[in-house]
Scaffold this motif. Structure first.
Motif, mmCIF file in Angstrom:
data_model
loop_
_atom_site.group_PDB
_atom_site.id
_atom_site.type_symbol
_atom_site.label_atom_id
_atom_site.label_comp_id
_atom_site.label_asym_id
_atom_site.label_seq_id
_atom_site.Cartn_x
_atom_site.Cartn_y
_atom_site.Cartn_z
ATOM 1 N N LEU A 171 1.062 -1.196 0.330
ATOM 2 C CA LEU A 171 -0.232 0.200 -0.141
ATOM 3 C C LEU A 171 0.865 1.267 -0.545
ATOM 4 N N ALA A 172 2.178 1.793 0.467
ATOM 5 C CA ALA A 172 3.158 2.443 0.435
ATOM 6 C C ALA A 172 3.498 2.670 -0.939
ATOM 7 N N ARG A 173 3.819 1.102 -2.113
ATOM 8 C CA ARG A 173 3.900 1.994 -3.880
ATOM 9 C C ARG A 173 2.551 2.255 -4.320
ATOM 10 N N GLU A 174 1.000 2.464 -3.154
ATOM 11 C CA GLU A 174 -0.148 2.443 -4.389
ATOM 12 C C GLU A 174 -1.144 2.802 -3.303
ATOM 13 N N PRO A 175 -1.109 4.114 -3.822
ATOM 14 C CA PRO A 175 -2.010 5.080 -2.525
ATOM 15 C C PRO A 175 -3.422 4.943 -2.693
ATOM 16 N N GLU A 176 -3.137 5.089 -3.906
ATOM 17 C CA GLU A 176 -5.349 4.856 -4.560
ATOM 18 C C GLU A 176 -5.877 3.232 -3.927
ATOM 19 N N LEU A 177 -4.973 2.333 -3.771
ATOM 20 C CA LEU A 177 -5.113 1.269 -3.056
ATOM 21 C C LEU A 177 -5.537 1.785 -1.476
ATOM 22 N N ALA A 178 -4.460 2.207 -0.891
ATOM 23 C CA ALA A 178 -4.511 2.341 0.975
ATOM 24 C C ALA A 178 -5.646 3.180 0.852
ATOM 25 N N ALA A 179 -5.545 4.481 0.037
ATOM 26 C CA ALA A 179 -7.219 5.322 0.450
ATOM 27 C C ALA A 179 -8.094 4.278 0.379
ATOM 28 N N ALA A 180 -8.372 4.101 -1.003
ATOM 29 C CA ALA A 180 -9.689 3.279 -0.923
ATOM 30 C C ALA A 180 -10.178 2.654 0.413
ATOM 31 N N LEU A 181 -9.045 1.760 0.952
ATOM 32 C CA LEU A 181 -9.288 0.764 1.316
ATOM 33 C C LEU A 181 -9.281 1.190 2.942
ATOM 34 N N ASP A 182 -8.611 2.701 3.504
ATOM 35 C CA ASP A 182 -8.693 3.786 4.671
ATOM 36 C C ASP A 182 -9.680 3.977 4.277
ATOM 37 N N GLU A 183 -10.607 4.577 3.765
ATOM 38 C CA GLU A 183 -12.079 5.365 2.900
ATOM 39 C C GLU A 183 -13.357 4.215 4.407
ATOM 40 N N PHE A 184 -12.884 2.836 3.497
ATOM 41 C CA PHE A 184 -14.063 1.918 3.892
ATOM 42 C C PHE A 184 -13.786 1.135 5.005
ATOM 43 N N HIS A 185 -12.696 0.997 5.847
ATOM 44 C CA HIS A 185 -12.437 0.927 7.136
ATOM 45 C C HIS A 185 -13.488 1.497 7.682
ATOM 46 N N THR A 186 -13.419 3.495 7.396
ATOM 47 C CA THR A 186 -13.765 4.049 8.162
ATOM 48 C C THR A 186 -15.417 3.947 8.008
ATOM 49 N N LEU A 187 -15.511 3.945 7.131
ATOM 50 C CA LEU A 187 -17.473 4.070 6.372
ATOM 51 C C LEU A 187 -17.701 2.291 7.402
ATOM 52 N N LEU A 188 -17.124 1.524 7.054
ATOM 53 C CA LEU A 188 -17.767 0.658 8.343
ATOM 54 C C LEU A 188 -17.774 0.939 9.894
ATOM 55 N N GLY A 189 -16.626 1.700 10.136
ATOM 56 C CA GLY A 189 -16.486 1.803 11.832
ATOM 57 C C GLY A 189 -18.043 2.929 11.771
ATOM 58 N N ARG A 190 -18.185 3.377 11.503
ATOM 59 C CA ARG A 190 -19.319 4.915 11.114
ATOM 60 C C ARG A 190 -20.334 3.732 11.234
ATOM 61 N N PHE A 191 -20.763 2.675 9.882
ATOM 62 C CA PHE A 191 -22.437 1.684 9.840
ATOM 63 C C PHE A 191 -22.270 1.013 11.086
ATOM 64 N N ARG A 192 -20.784 0.748 12.265
ATOM 65 C CA ARG A 192 -21.758 0.278 12.803
ATOM 66 C C ARG A 192 -22.376 1.552 14.111
ATOM 67 N N LEU A 193 -21.635 2.276 14.347
ATOM 68 C CA LEU A 193 -22.191 3.345 14.846
ATOM 69 C C LEU A 193 -23.648 3.896 14.849
ATOM 70 N N HIS A 194 -24.130 3.076 13.624
ATOM 71 C CA HIS A 194 -25.556 4.389 13.103
ATOM 72 C C HIS A 194 -25.553 5.497 12.684
#
Length: 79
Positions: free
Chosen positions: A35-58
């Motif tokens: 992911l250090a070599r592919e920032p676009e992948l890192a950003a997508a995974l980070d955004e999804f992980h954040t959304l997943l956490g927010r979904f859990r908190l409704h």
């Protein structure tokens, strides 16, 4: 294409770490040197992980997760 690259990345990660929860898989993904070599992948995974956490908190609807490229990559993986 982003979804194809995410699918390859997640397929490799999941095959090496089977049995982990989605949250744990995403946390582990953040530690990948790839992911250090592919920032676009890192950003997508980070955004999804954040959304997943927010979904859990409704705080965000499931539609935001389902419309995300990581969701598409996971769907490809499970096909």
């Amino acid at each position: 294409m982003l979804v194809a690259r995410l699918t390859r990345f997640l397929t490799q990660l999941i095959s090496e770490t089977s049995g982990l929860s989605l949250d744990d898989t995403l946390a582990l993904a953040h530690q990948s040197p790839q992911l250090a070599r592919e920032p676009e992948l890192a950003a997508a995974l980070d955004e999804f992980h954040t959304l997943l956490g927010r979904f859990r908190l409704h705080q965000t609807p499931i539609d935001s997760l389902l419309a995300h490229p990581v969701s598409d990559a996971l769907a490809d993986f499970f096909r």
